[in-house]
Enzyme design. Structure first.
Site, PDB file in Angstrom:
ATOM      1  N   PHE A  20       8.013   6.130 -10.934  1.00 42.13           N
ATOM      2  CA  PHE A  20       9.139   6.197  -9.990  1.00 42.13           C
ATOM      3  C   PHE A  20      10.423   6.650 -10.660  1.00 42.13           C
ATOM      4  CE2 PHE A  20       7.825   4.561  -5.773  1.00 42.13           C
ATOM      5  CZ  PHE A  20       6.474   4.553  -6.057  1.00 42.13           C
TER       6      PHE A  20
ATOM      7  N   ASN B  34      10.265  -3.067  -2.314  1.00 45.06           N
ATOM      8  CA  ASN B  34      10.563  -1.713  -1.817  1.00 45.06           C
ATOM      9  C   ASN B  34      11.995  -1.316  -2.137  1.00 45.06           C
ATOM     10  OD1 ASN B  34       8.056  -1.131  -0.940  1.00 45.06           O
ATOM     11  ND2 ASN B  34       8.545  -1.100   1.234  1.00 45.06           N
TER      12      ASN B  34
ATOM     13  N   LYS C 177      13.151   2.242   6.147  1.00 41.58           N
ATOM     14  CA  LYS C 177      13.196   1.117   7.104  1.00 41.58           C
ATOM     15  C   LYS C 177      13.462  -0.193   6.371  1.00 41.58           C
ATOM     16  CE  LYS C 177       8.915   0.085   8.270  1.00 41.58           C
ATOM     17  NZ  LYS C 177       8.632  -1.156   7.559  1.00 41.58           N
TER      18      LYS C 177
ATOM     19  N   LEU D 129       0.839  -1.208   0.000  1.00 41.29           N
ATOM     20  CA  LEU D 129       0.000   0.000   0.000  1.00 41.29           C
ATOM     21  C   LEU D 129       0.868   1.249   0.000  1.00 41.29           C
ATOM     22  CD1 LEU D 129      -2.529  -1.085   2.790  1.00 41.29           C
ATOM     23  CD2 LEU D 129      -2.620  -1.596   0.347  1.00 41.29           C
TER      24      LEU D 129
ATOM     25  N   CYS E 286       8.420   3.434   5.179  1.00 42.93           N
ATOM     26  CA  CYS E 286       8.701   2.119   4.588  1.00 42.93           C
ATOM     27  C   CYS E 286      10.033   2.026   3.875  1.00 42.93           C
ATOM     28  CB  CYS E 286       7.556   1.729   3.671  1.00 42.93           C
ATOM     29  SG  CYS E 286       6.104   1.298   4.639  1.00 42.93           S
TER      30      CYS E 286
HETATM   31  C1  UDX Z   1       3.204  -1.105  10.066  1.00 43.59           C
HETATM   32  C2  UDX Z   1       4.665  -1.496  10.063  1.00 43.59           C
HETATM   33  O1  UDX Z   1       5.390  -0.452  10.739  1.00 43.59           O
HETATM   34  C3  UDX Z   1       5.214  -1.586   8.686  1.00 43.59           C
HETATM   35  O2  UDX Z   1       6.504  -2.209   8.743  1.00 43.59           O
HETATM   36  C4  UDX Z   1       4.362  -2.455   7.852  1.00 43.59           C
HETATM   37  O3  UDX Z   1       4.834  -2.396   6.509  1.00 43.59           O
HETATM   38  C5  UDX Z   1       2.921  -2.006   7.918  1.00 43.59           C
HETATM   39  O4  UDX Z   1       2.454  -1.952   9.268  1.00 43.59           O
HETATM   40  P1  UDX Z   1       2.116   1.202  10.181  1.00 43.59           P
HETATM   41  O5  UDX Z   1       0.729   0.727   9.991  1.00 43.59           O
HETATM   42  O6  UDX Z   1       2.511   2.536   9.673  1.00 43.59           O
HETATM   43  O7  UDX Z   1       3.145   0.195   9.539  1.00 43.59           O
HETATM   44  O8  UDX Z   1       2.409   1.114  11.752  1.00 43.59           O
HETATM   45  P2  UDX Z   1       1.963   2.227  12.811  1.00 43.59           P
HETATM   46  O9  UDX Z   1       1.395   3.389  12.093  1.00 43.59           O
HETATM   47  O10 UDX Z   1       3.122   2.365  13.715  1.00 43.59           O
HETATM   48  O11 UDX Z   1       0.754   1.522  13.586  1.00 43.59           O
HETATM   49  C6  UDX Z   1       0.970   0.455  14.400  1.00 43.59           C
HETATM   50  C7  UDX Z   1      -0.262   0.351  15.322  1.00 43.59           C
HETATM   51  O12 UDX Z   1      -0.125  -0.801  16.146  1.00 43.59           O
HETATM   52  C8  UDX Z   1      -0.386   1.550  16.257  1.00 43.59           C
HETATM   53  O13 UDX Z   1      -1.711   2.020  16.196  1.00 43.59           O
HETATM   54  C9  UDX Z   1      -0.090   0.978  17.645  1.00 43.59           C
HETATM   55  O14 UDX Z   1      -0.860   1.598  18.664  1.00 43.59           O
HETATM   56  C10 UDX Z   1      -0.507  -0.476  17.485  1.00 43.59           C
HETATM   57  N1  UDX Z   1       0.163  -1.417  18.381  1.00 43.59           N
HETATM   58  C11 UDX Z   1       1.516  -1.356  18.514  1.00 43.59           C
HETATM   59  C12 UDX Z   1      -0.613  -2.379  19.059  1.00 43.59           C
HETATM   60  O15 UDX Z   1      -1.822  -2.416  18.920  1.00 43.59           O
HETATM   61  N2  UDX Z   1       0.019  -3.271  19.869  1.00 43.59           N
HETATM   62  C13 UDX Z   1       1.374  -3.235  20.049  1.00 43.59           C
HETATM   63  O16 UDX Z   1       1.898  -4.060  20.814  1.00 43.59           O
HETATM   64  C14 UDX Z   1       2.148  -2.258  19.361  1.00 43.59           C
HETATM   65  C1  UDX Z   2       5.981   2.659  -0.594  1.00 42.42           C
HETATM   66  C2  UDX Z   2       5.700   1.634  -1.689  1.00 42.42           C
HETATM   67  O1  UDX Z   2       5.327   2.327  -2.884  1.00 42.42           O
HETATM   68  C3  UDX Z   2       4.558   0.716  -1.256  1.00 42.42           C
HETATM   69  O2  UDX Z   2       4.355  -0.275  -2.245  1.00 42.42           O
HETATM   70  C4  UDX Z   2       4.960   0.062   0.071  1.00 42.42           C
HETATM   71  O3  UDX Z   2       3.915  -0.767   0.535  1.00 42.42           O
HETATM   72  C5  UDX Z   2       5.228   1.116   1.124  1.00 42.42           C
HETATM   73  O4  UDX Z   2       6.262   2.006   0.663  1.00 42.42           O
HETATM   74  P1  UDX Z   2       4.976   4.904   0.273  1.00 42.42           P
HETATM   75  O5  UDX Z   2       6.251   4.944   1.036  1.00 42.42           O
HETATM   76  O6  UDX Z   2       3.702   5.125   0.977  1.00 42.42           O
HETATM   77  O7  UDX Z   2       4.838   3.463  -0.470  1.00 42.42           O
HETATM   78  O8  UDX Z   2       5.026   6.027  -0.889  1.00 42.42           O
HETATM   79  P2  UDX Z   2       5.647   6.077  -2.349  1.00 42.42           P
HETATM   80  O9  UDX Z   2       4.624   6.661  -3.224  1.00 42.42           O
HETATM   81  O10 UDX Z   2       6.262   4.792  -2.721  1.00 42.42           O
HETATM   82  O11 UDX Z   2       6.833   7.174  -2.188  1.00 42.42           O
HETATM   83  C6  UDX Z   2       7.889   6.867  -1.334  1.00 42.42           C
HETATM   84  C7  UDX Z   2       8.865   8.044  -1.382  1.00 42.42           C
HETATM   85  O12 UDX Z   2       9.499   8.089  -2.655  1.00 42.42           O
HETATM   86  C8  UDX Z   2       8.210   9.399  -1.158  1.00 42.42           C
HETATM   87  O13 UDX Z   2       9.045  10.172  -0.315  1.00 42.42           O
HETATM   88  C9  UDX Z   2       8.182   9.995  -2.557  1.00 42.42           C
HETATM   89  O14 UDX Z   2       8.301  11.409  -2.509  1.00 42.42           O
HETATM   90  C10 UDX Z   2       9.430   9.400  -3.189  1.00 42.42           C
HETATM   91  N1  UDX Z   2       9.365   9.290  -4.640  1.00 42.42           N
HETATM   92  C11 UDX Z   2       8.405   8.499  -5.212  1.00 42.42           C
HETATM   93  C12 UDX Z   2      10.314   9.950  -5.412  1.00 42.42           C
HETATM   94  O15 UDX Z   2      11.161  10.662  -4.870  1.00 42.42           O
HETATM   95  N2  UDX Z   2      10.277   9.814  -6.757  1.00 42.42           N
HETATM   96  C13 UDX Z   2       9.336   9.032  -7.385  1.00 42.42           C
HETATM   97  O16 UDX Z   2       9.345   8.955  -8.604  1.00 42.42           O
HETATM   98  C14 UDX Z   2       8.370   8.364  -6.587  1.00 42.42           C
END
Ligand code: UDX
Ligand code: UDX
Length: 460
Positions: A279, A238, A293, A171, A290
């Site tokens: 991209f 990624n 990391k 996503l 993402c």
């Molecule tokens: C997460 C992962 O960080 C990422 O590596 C993966 O690709 C997608 O899922 P994200 O959804 O952005 O990404 O995580 P975050 O926004 O940090 O949300 C995590 C949620 O889990 C938070 O709402 C937090 O409160 C909750 N959480 C965390 C629990 O419910 N239980 C826990 O023990 C720790």
């Molecule tokens: C990315 C991956 O696209 C998605 O598949 C994965 O699940 C999570 O990480 P996201 O990080 O939400 O999604 O955004 P993305 O649209 O991929 O952009 C990532 C970063 O790359 C942003 O900072 C964006 O500004 C940068 N970017 C993207 C560029 O600098 N140039 C590009 O052409 C495209």
């Protein structure tokens, strides 16, 4: 089907809401009570286009519930998604302690009845087996407590009443709901046919594109692999996308020196079907929760297994340097930055999100403050959200013209669509020196120059 999603962040909440929208009965669990109360009131704790409406309609049909009680969620779900955060540690490795806590908690609450436990969070390669081990630990823990309380010891067979599946997410923030209903592929990693069959049943409405933009499009490919390969698909996807961006940024830096225009180069190479035009947008590079990391985690995994991933390291190094490119360009134009006022157009790591995690703007702010420049900023979402993390010393304005007022230069940091048609003529008249550093090559150079700006792009 009955589903439980644990962790309602950018991925977990979108997954839970969308699965409830296609007809499943979903209970979302989060250990942040404040978030749970907010969601119970129908409020989404994150900004994601289209999410709130779906959330409210699913809650109205009773298909979507929220709780902080993990036991309730585990009892309810036949399929249990782990979608908690896996942030990067300072060393770059994945912090999997939340995944561990949740996996153990699931084990402690399992009470018979076959379950599929799904790793939705991005976890280091080889974690599938590790999650299985932790769930078994949780079961043993629960048994110890029960036996201690006089209950009969359970037969070994009930221990295996679950399988682990890796189901990585692809996503993009800002289009996560769209990406969920219109995936390019669904990846399922497991050696259990029963678990794979249940996951295929779960995703059938999406595979058949019943909720897609183009409902006549061919079925979504379902790629079934072993656990580790599915985890590797996520990291490799990624890492490739990040490398593609660092590649075009490297080309941009060469274009800057030879006088070529990287936007024309990108168009010229992107039409090659083997390369593809997505991209290839050069600029200040990638940020977010993402790419940084996941590329670091893959690099560390390689090192753990004795392999030096030089290309991944170069991808990271090019990106790190790219973020400060706009500061170098400001120094070229303004010379001394001490005492100058710089306005940042956009703060988030990409448009249509409120996510500031690892946003390039944060490094730029740090560098500009260190050089003694005064920093102002305007972001369509952050300016309204009151987010202050990482923005100490920054004057956050509520509209672009107030931002421009008194600035010696503006830097376009995030390519928000609304920045295409601001009143740049008026903004130029409000500035000490009308300079625009377009960090995303997003603006129309001719339009800016006609408005009175000195325009500086990246590689053009
Ligand atoms: C997460 C992962 O960080 C990422 O590596 C993966 O690709 C997608 O899922 P994200 O959804 O952005 O990404 O995580 P975050 O926004 O940090 O949300 C995590 C949620 O889990 C938070 O709402 C937090 O409160 C909750 N959480 C965390 C629990 O419910 N239980 C826990 O023990 C720790
Ligand atoms: C990315 C991956 O696209 C998605 O598949 C994965 O699940 C999570 O990480 P996201 O990080 O939400 O999604 O955004 P993305 O649209 O991929 O952009 C990532 C970063 O790359 C942003 O900072 C964006 O500004 C940068 N970017 C993207 C560029 O600098 N140039 C590009 O052409 C495209």
């Amino acid at each position: 089907m009955h589903v439980c999603v644990i962790g309602t962040g950018y991925v977990g909440l979108v997954t839970g809401v969308c699965l409830s929208h296609i007809g499943h009965h979903v209970i979302c669990v989060d250990n942040n009570e404040e978030k749970v109360q907010l969601m119970k009131a129908g409020q989404s704790p994150i900004y994601e286009p289209g999410l709130s409406d779906l959330m409210q309609s699913s809650m109205a049909t009773g298909n979507l519930e929220f709780t902080s009680d993990l036991g309730v969620g585990v009892d309810h779900g036949d399929i249990l998604f782990i979608a908690v955060g896996t942030p990067a540690l300072p060393t770059g490795e994945s912090d999997t302690r939340y995944v561990e806590a949740v996996a153990r908690g699931i084990g402690e609450h399992l009470n018979g009845g076959y379950k599929v436990i799904v790793n939705k969070s991005t976890v280091p390669i080889g974690s599938g087996d590790w999650v299985r081990m932790i769930v078994l630990d949780g079961i043993a823990e629960q048994q110890k407590v029960l036996v201690g309380a006089g209950a009969p010891a359970r037969s070994k067979s009930s221990d295996a009443a679950f399988d682990v599946v890796s189901n990585p997410e692809f996503l993009r923030e800002g289009s996560a709901v769209f990406d969920t209903f219109n995936p390019d592929r669904i990846v399922l990693g497991s050696d259990s046919e029963k678990a794979i069959a249940m996951m295929k049943e779960l995703y059938t409405p999406i595979v058949e594109r019943n909720f897609a933009e183009d409902t006549d499009a061919p079925q979504v490919p379902v790629v079934v692999t072993d656990l580790s390969s599915a985890e590797m698909v996520k990291y490799a996807s990624n890492a490739f996308l990040a490398t593609k961006i660092s590649f075009i940024n490297e080309v941009a830096n060469i274009c800057d020196r030879v006088g070529a225009d990287v936007t024309q180069v990108a168009r010229g190479i992107g039409l090659d079907s083997r390369i593809g035009s997505k991209f290839l947008q050069a600029g200040i590079g990638w940020g977010g929760s993402c790419f940084p990391k996941d590329v670091s985690a893959l690099l560390h995994t390689a090192e753990d297994y004795g392999y030096e991933a030089e290309l991944l390291r170069a991808t990271i190094n090019v990106n790190t340097r790219q973020r400060l490119l706009t500061v170098e360009k400001l120094q070229q134009v303004l010379k001394i930055l001490k005492g100058k006022t710089v306005g940042l157009l956009g703060l988030t790591f990409k448009p249509d999100t409120d996510d500031m995690r690892d946003a390039p703007s944060l490094i730029m702010i740090e560098s500009l403050n260190r050089l003694g420049a005064k920093v102002k900023a305007y972001d369509p979402i952050v300016s309204q959200s009151g987010v202050s993390q990482g923005l100490s010393g920054v004057i956050v304005e509520t509209d672009p013209e107030r931002l421009a007022d008194g600035c010696d230069a503006l830097v376009l940091v995030t390519d928000w669509s609304k920045f295409r048609n601001l009143d740049y003529k008026k903004m130029a008249s409000l500035m000490n020196t009308p300079v625009m550093i377009d960090g995303r090559n997003f603006l129309d150079q001719k339009q800016l120059e006609e408005a009175g700006f000195r325009y500086v792009g990246v590689g053009r």
